[in-house]
Design a protein around this motif. Structure first.
Motif, mmCIF file in Angstrom:
data_model
loop_
_atom_site.group_PDB
_atom_site.id
_atom_site.type_symbol
_atom_site.label_atom_id
_atom_site.label_comp_id
_atom_site.label_asym_id
_atom_site.label_seq_id
_atom_site.Cartn_x
_atom_site.Cartn_y
_atom_site.Cartn_z
ATOM 1 N N LYS A 90 15.014 -7.013 0.908
ATOM 2 C CA LYS A 90 13.676 -7.033 1.516
ATOM 3 C C LYS A 90 13.421 -8.387 2.163
ATOM 4 O O LYS A 90 12.709 -8.472 3.166
ATOM 5 C CB LYS A 90 12.604 -6.779 0.449
ATOM 6 C CG LYS A 90 12.702 -5.401 -0.191
ATOM 7 C CD LYS A 90 11.482 -4.561 0.143
ATOM 8 C CE LYS A 90 11.383 -3.308 -0.677
ATOM 9 N NZ LYS A 90 11.923 -2.105 -0.071
ATOM 10 N N MET B 20 3.047 1.819 8.022
ATOM 11 C CA MET B 20 1.634 2.028 7.715
ATOM 12 C C MET B 20 0.894 1.989 9.041
ATOM 13 O O MET B 20 1.040 1.039 9.819
ATOM 14 C CB MET B 20 1.126 0.918 6.788
ATOM 15 C CG MET B 20 -0.231 1.214 6.197
ATOM 16 S SD MET B 20 -0.168 2.577 5.000
ATOM 17 C CE MET B 20 0.170 1.689 3.491
ATOM 18 N N ASN C 267 4.580 6.405 -8.284
ATOM 19 C CA ASN C 267 5.414 6.697 -7.116
ATOM 20 C C ASN C 267 6.755 7.280 -7.556
ATOM 21 O O ASN C 267 7.286 6.924 -8.601
ATOM 22 C CB ASN C 267 5.665 5.413 -6.324
ATOM 23 C CG ASN C 267 4.828 5.357 -5.057
ATOM 24 O OD1 ASN C 267 4.059 6.272 -4.760
ATOM 25 N ND2 ASN C 267 4.972 4.280 -4.314
ATOM 26 N N LYS D 117 4.789 10.707 -1.796
ATOM 27 C CA LYS D 117 5.504 9.865 -2.764
ATOM 28 C C LYS D 117 4.974 9.974 -4.189
ATOM 29 O O LYS D 117 5.727 9.850 -5.145
ATOM 30 C CB LYS D 117 5.422 8.401 -2.318
ATOM 31 C CG LYS D 117 6.278 8.108 -1.110
ATOM 32 C CD LYS D 117 6.492 6.617 -0.943
ATOM 33 C CE LYS D 117 7.649 6.327 -0.018
ATOM 34 N NZ LYS D 117 7.461 6.774 1.358
ATOM 35 N N VAL E 240 8.723 -1.877 -6.017
ATOM 36 C CA VAL E 240 7.507 -2.262 -5.294
ATOM 37 C C VAL E 240 6.320 -2.064 -6.229
ATOM 38 O O VAL E 240 6.114 -0.964 -6.733
ATOM 39 C CB VAL E 240 7.331 -1.388 -4.029
ATOM 40 C CG1 VAL E 240 5.994 -1.656 -3.355
ATOM 41 C CG2 VAL E 240 8.476 -1.644 -3.055
ATOM 42 N N LEU F 83 6.581 -1.146 6.727
ATOM 43 C CA LEU F 83 6.568 -1.376 5.278
ATOM 44 C C LEU F 83 7.976 -1.693 4.804
ATOM 45 O O LEU F 83 8.189 -2.531 3.934
ATOM 46 C CB LEU F 83 6.087 -0.127 4.541
ATOM 47 C CG LEU F 83 4.629 0.276 4.720
ATOM 48 C CD1 LEU F 83 4.370 1.574 3.966
ATOM 49 C CD2 LEU F 83 3.704 -0.823 4.210
ATOM 50 N N LEU G 132 -1.472 -3.436 2.866
ATOM 51 C CA LEU G 132 -1.861 -2.782 4.126
ATOM 52 C C LEU G 132 -2.520 -1.446 3.826
ATOM 53 O O LEU G 132 -2.103 -0.729 2.927
ATOM 54 C CB LEU G 132 -0.618 -2.559 4.996
ATOM 55 C CG LEU G 132 0.112 -3.821 5.440
ATOM 56 C CD1 LEU G 132 1.460 -3.479 6.059
ATOM 57 C CD2 LEU G 132 -0.732 -4.614 6.439
ATOM 58 N N VAL H 130 1.004 -6.882 -2.749
ATOM 59 C CA VAL H 130 2.155 -6.056 -3.104
ATOM 60 C C VAL H 130 3.295 -6.998 -3.466
ATOM 61 O O VAL H 130 3.593 -7.933 -2.716
ATOM 62 C CB VAL H 130 2.561 -5.153 -1.922
ATOM 63 C CG1 VAL H 130 3.688 -4.220 -2.329
ATOM 64 C CG2 VAL H 130 1.360 -4.340 -1.436
ATOM 65 N N GLU I 208 3.417 -9.674 -0.625
ATOM 66 C CA GLU I 208 3.034 -9.198 0.700
ATOM 67 C C GLU I 208 1.573 -8.785 0.736
ATOM 68 O O GLU I 208 1.011 -8.320 -0.260
ATOM 69 C CB GLU I 208 3.925 -7.988 1.013
ATOM 70 C CG GLU I 208 3.921 -7.545 2.439
ATOM 71 C CD GLU I 208 4.903 -6.388 2.653
ATOM 72 O OE1 GLU I 208 6.073 -6.483 2.240
ATOM 73 O OE2 GLU I 208 4.469 -5.371 3.204
HETATM 74 P P1 AMP Z 1 8.641 0.303 0.214
HETATM 75 O O1 AMP Z 1 9.829 0.592 -0.662
HETATM 76 O O2 AMP Z 1 8.571 -1.089 0.723
HETATM 77 O O3 AMP Z 1 8.374 1.352 1.261
HETATM 78 O O4 AMP Z 1 7.391 0.521 -0.750
HETATM 79 C C1 AMP Z 1 7.199 1.700 -1.469
HETATM 80 C C2 AMP Z 1 5.790 2.166 -1.249
HETATM 81 O O5 AMP Z 1 4.857 1.151 -1.612
HETATM 82 C C3 AMP Z 1 5.479 2.459 0.201
HETATM 83 O O6 AMP Z 1 5.896 3.739 0.552
HETATM 84 C C4 AMP Z 1 3.990 2.282 0.240
HETATM 85 O O7 AMP Z 1 3.330 3.435 -0.259
HETATM 86 C C5 AMP Z 1 3.757 1.151 -0.724
HETATM 87 N N1 AMP Z 1 3.707 -0.147 -0.012
HETATM 88 C C6 AMP Z 1 4.761 -0.945 0.303
HETATM 89 N N2 AMP Z 1 4.350 -2.050 0.949
HETATM 90 C C7 AMP Z 1 3.017 -1.969 1.049
HETATM 91 C C8 AMP Z 1 2.003 -2.800 1.627
HETATM 92 N N3 AMP Z 1 2.294 -3.977 2.203
HETATM 93 N N4 AMP Z 1 0.724 -2.376 1.550
HETATM 94 C C9 AMP Z 1 0.412 -1.202 0.952
HETATM 95 N N5 AMP Z 1 1.303 -0.377 0.394
HETATM 96 C C10 AMP Z 1 2.597 -0.738 0.437
#
Ligand code: AMP
Ligand code: GLY
Length: 421
Positions: free
Chosen positions: A103, A273, A224, A214, A153, A282, A188, A141, A185
């Protein structure tokens, strides 16, 4: 041609099913596969991470194309090993798969090339991370740098919750080495969508839209998961928005990877997002989504094999993809306890009845055969997928099939496909 699909989940069943329909393909193998892939391919008892074993199998069996499903073998360098041995393999090389594998790499790349994503900080120690978040009074996050099977996450209401997340990752070491670095982070808000695209390192060819669900329970509640269902097309990702994401996010990312000396060939999955200020990245995945692939491939009318070949050969320009006008909906049926600990080995009934319904394909994920029966062997067990003239029809058809299937402790969401209403 003989094709090898690497992996054993619902995505790989869908890939093997679709690849088997190509007139160019004489036989499909799946390693390790599941009870469902055994019906459309020959299962090979080699793990998806056993790159030596897979390479040996591909050489000995004159495999003309290998399609890699999951992220681990990509990050471990399966495509490098196959290509360097003169074999054709679809997916990014290890240095390009880092876009999913790290990441920190991904966020730094986006920032360097001005590609829209949330603001963030990277930390290599819990003390520094704690000092940064402790007085923040806004949602945050916290993400572990490395692969964490979709669990790395942590969404936090405020700095205090973020402190607890940092402790879990960096002091308790719950994610092992994957948590040696973390990203903190900006939170969002908006609708979440994904856009998947084929790329040969230069040209980007997006797939049609899809959206997954999810959260574990109805109404997007609960923890999730890897995805409890998906549907395609997804109304929120309009053709105009898909073009915008292609121009402002996918193409610049593919160019950035090339500029970094990490040319990206394969399937690039952007998790987005849709914020008030426009789409924000994201995350990127270096592979097809699971379960998005199941409804997407049910709707794909073009032969998929020439698309894989064009990505590998660097001649994707000029290719296009035909999609059916129908909607496809995939309902994931999961084992009791999933996404936490779950039991395996339950007998599944009703598969044949469900699969015989018109427009329905029951994609297997965590299943295996035993004594002439199909048993559960994973958390996400099945992806019951149906097409219909309208979304309502597809939903109805998918749930009619779901109702034919039973095993002890199964659970599934009853609202898949309804978010867009
Ligand atoms: P990722 O693996 O980075 O996609 O994160 C898993 C899930 O966490 C995403 O599908 C989003 O639902 C949530 N998520 C990740 N980053 C953010 C963010 N900056 N703000 C809000 N929700 C987030
Ligand atoms: N469905 C989300 C993923 O494949 O990562």
């Amino acid at each position: 041609m003989r094709v090898l699909v690497v992996g054993g989940g619902g995505r790989e069943h869908a890939l093997a099913w679709k690849i088997g329909q190509s007139p160019k393909v004489e036989k499909v193998f799946c390693a390790p596969g599941n009870a469902g892939t055994a019906e459309v391919a020959e299962n090979v008892p080699v793990a998806a991470e056993d790159i030596d074993g897979l390479l040996r199998f591909a050489r000995e069996n004159a495999i003309g194309l290998t399609v890699v499903g999951p992220e681990q073998p990509l990050v471990l360098g399966i495509v490098d090993r196959f290509r360097d041995a003169g074999l054709r393999a679809f997916g990014p090389r290890a240095r390009a798969a880092e876009i999913e594998g790290s990441k920190v790499f991904c966020k730094n790349l986006l920032k360097k090339y001005g590609i829209p994503t949330g603001d963030y900080q990277v930390f290599d120690s819990s003390d520094k991370a704690a000092a940064y978040v402790k007085d923040l009074n806004e949602p945050l996050v916290v993400k572990v740098d490395g692969l964490a099977a979709g669990k790395g996450v942590i969404l936090c209401e405020d700095g205090r919750e973020a402190l607890a997340a940092i402790d879990t990752i960096m002091r308790d070491g719950q994610f092992g080495e994957a948590g040696n670095l973390i990203v903190v982070e900006e939170f969002l808000r908006g609708q979440e969508v994904s856009l998947l695209a084929f790329t040969d390192g230069e040209t980007v060819l997006p797939l049609d839209s899809a959206q997954d669900h999810k959260a574990a329970y109805d109404g997007d509640r609960g923890p999730n998961t890897g995805g409890m269902g998906a549907y395609s097309p997804a109304a929120v990702l309009t053709p105009a928005l898909s073009r915008q994401v292609t121009d402002e996010i996918l193409l610049p990312t593919v160019r950035a990877m090339a500029a970094e000396g990490r040319p990206y060939q394969g399937l690039l999955y952007a998790g987005l997002m849709l914020t008030e200020r426009g789409p924000r990245v994201l995350e990127f995945n270096a592979r097809f989504g699971d379960p998005e692939t199941q409804p997407l491939l049910m709707r794909m009318q073009s032969d998929i094999v020439p698309l894989f070949e064009a990505c590998i050969d660097g001649n994707l320009a000029g290719h296009s993809i035909e999609w059916s006008d129908e909607t496809a909906v995939c309902v994931v049926m999961a084992a009791e306890g999933y996404p936490a600990d779950y039991e395996k080995g339950k007998v599944i009934e009703g598969l044949a009845e469900a699969g015989a319904l018109p427009g329905v394909v029951v994609f297997h994920a965590g299943t295996k055969s035993g004594e002439g029966r199909v048993l559960t062997s994973g958390g996400r067990v099945l992806g019951v997928t149906a097409t219909g003239k309208s979304r309502g029809e597809a939903i109805e058809s998918a749930y009619r099939a779901v109702e034919k299937i039973r095993w002890d402790g199964m659970h599934y969401r009853r609202d898949i496909g309804r978010r867009a209403e």
